[in-house]
Design an enzyme around this catalytic site. Structure first.
Site, PDB file in Angstrom:
ATOM      1  N   GLY A  86       0.823  -1.179   0.029  1.00 29.13           N
ATOM      2  CA  GLY A  86       0.150   0.116  -0.061  1.00 29.13           C
ATOM      3  C   GLY A  86       0.917   1.435   0.001  1.00 29.13           C
ATOM      4  CB  SER A  87       3.079   2.678  -1.393  1.00 29.23           C
ATOM      5  OG  SER A  87       4.224   3.606  -1.593  1.00 29.23           O
ATOM      6  CG  HIS A  88       2.275   7.216  -0.023  1.00 31.43           C
ATOM      7  ND1 HIS A  88       2.810   6.623  -1.164  1.00 31.43           N
ATOM      8  CD2 HIS A  88       1.364   8.069   0.201  1.00 31.43           C
ATOM      9  CE1 HIS A  88       1.992   7.213  -1.967  1.00 31.43           C
ATOM     10  NE2 HIS A  88       1.224   8.221  -1.304  1.00 31.43           N
TER      11      HIS A  88
END
Length: 175
Positions: A86-88
């Protein structure tokens, strides 16, 4: 958002569509990594089921930072890779980063994935799944060019990311 716009079934279908793309380009192996979100290992498993249903080999490298997946695709002769992350974004989100050994998957290639999935136009076969540990090799590559000619004081901020274990192991090899 999890279970609203992204489900384990979506991960399975993405595995089938991406496996189909890779197979039609002459590929045989896709590396799969994931971040530290609670849902990421489950999505990686479903994604891998989709990949193997197309007749390809899925290699799970486990919890890792995205650059470790990129390294694996290059150094372990994979045809492609998928990072479940979901990265950041906040924890209730997740997603997928895809790449071929010669570049990222975006734009028209994402549209092609969608068309394969929409038509249900999947390759089939009997693939297999393995788990591999590339962390030692990755750490060796990370520190390969370090000369250590000056005394340095370094503060590490892993940002609560999936690279924490890699960072800890890497620091053990530095002076």
């Amino acid at each position: 958002k999890l279970d609203e716009t992204l489900t384990e079934h979506d991960a399975l279908m993405l595995g089938k569509a991406f496996g189909t793309m890779v197979k039609r380009r002459g590929g045989h192996k896709i590396a799969v990594g994931y971040d530290g979100r609670e849902t990421s290992p489950h999505f990686a498993q479903k994604l891998s089921e989709g990949i193997t249903s197309t007749g390809l080999h899925a290699e799970i490298i486990g919890l890792c930072p995205s650059p470790m997946l990129y390294y694996t695709v290059k150094e372990y002769d994979a045809d492609a890779g998928v990072m479940v992350t979901g990265s950041h974004n906040p924890p209730e989100y997740n997603g997928f980063k895809m790449l071929f050994k010669d570049g990222l998957v975006y734009g028209p290639l994402v549209q092609e994935l969608g068309q394969i999935a929409e038509k249900g136009d999947f390759e089939t076969g009997q693939g297999h799944l393995t788990q591999i540990d590339v962390s030692a090799s990755y750490i060796t590559r990370l520190i390969k060019d370090f000369k250590g000619e000056k005394d340095l004081k370094i503060a590490w901020d892993n940002g609560n990311g999936a690279g924490g274990n890699i960072l800890r192991q890497m620091v053990e090899h530095l002076p």
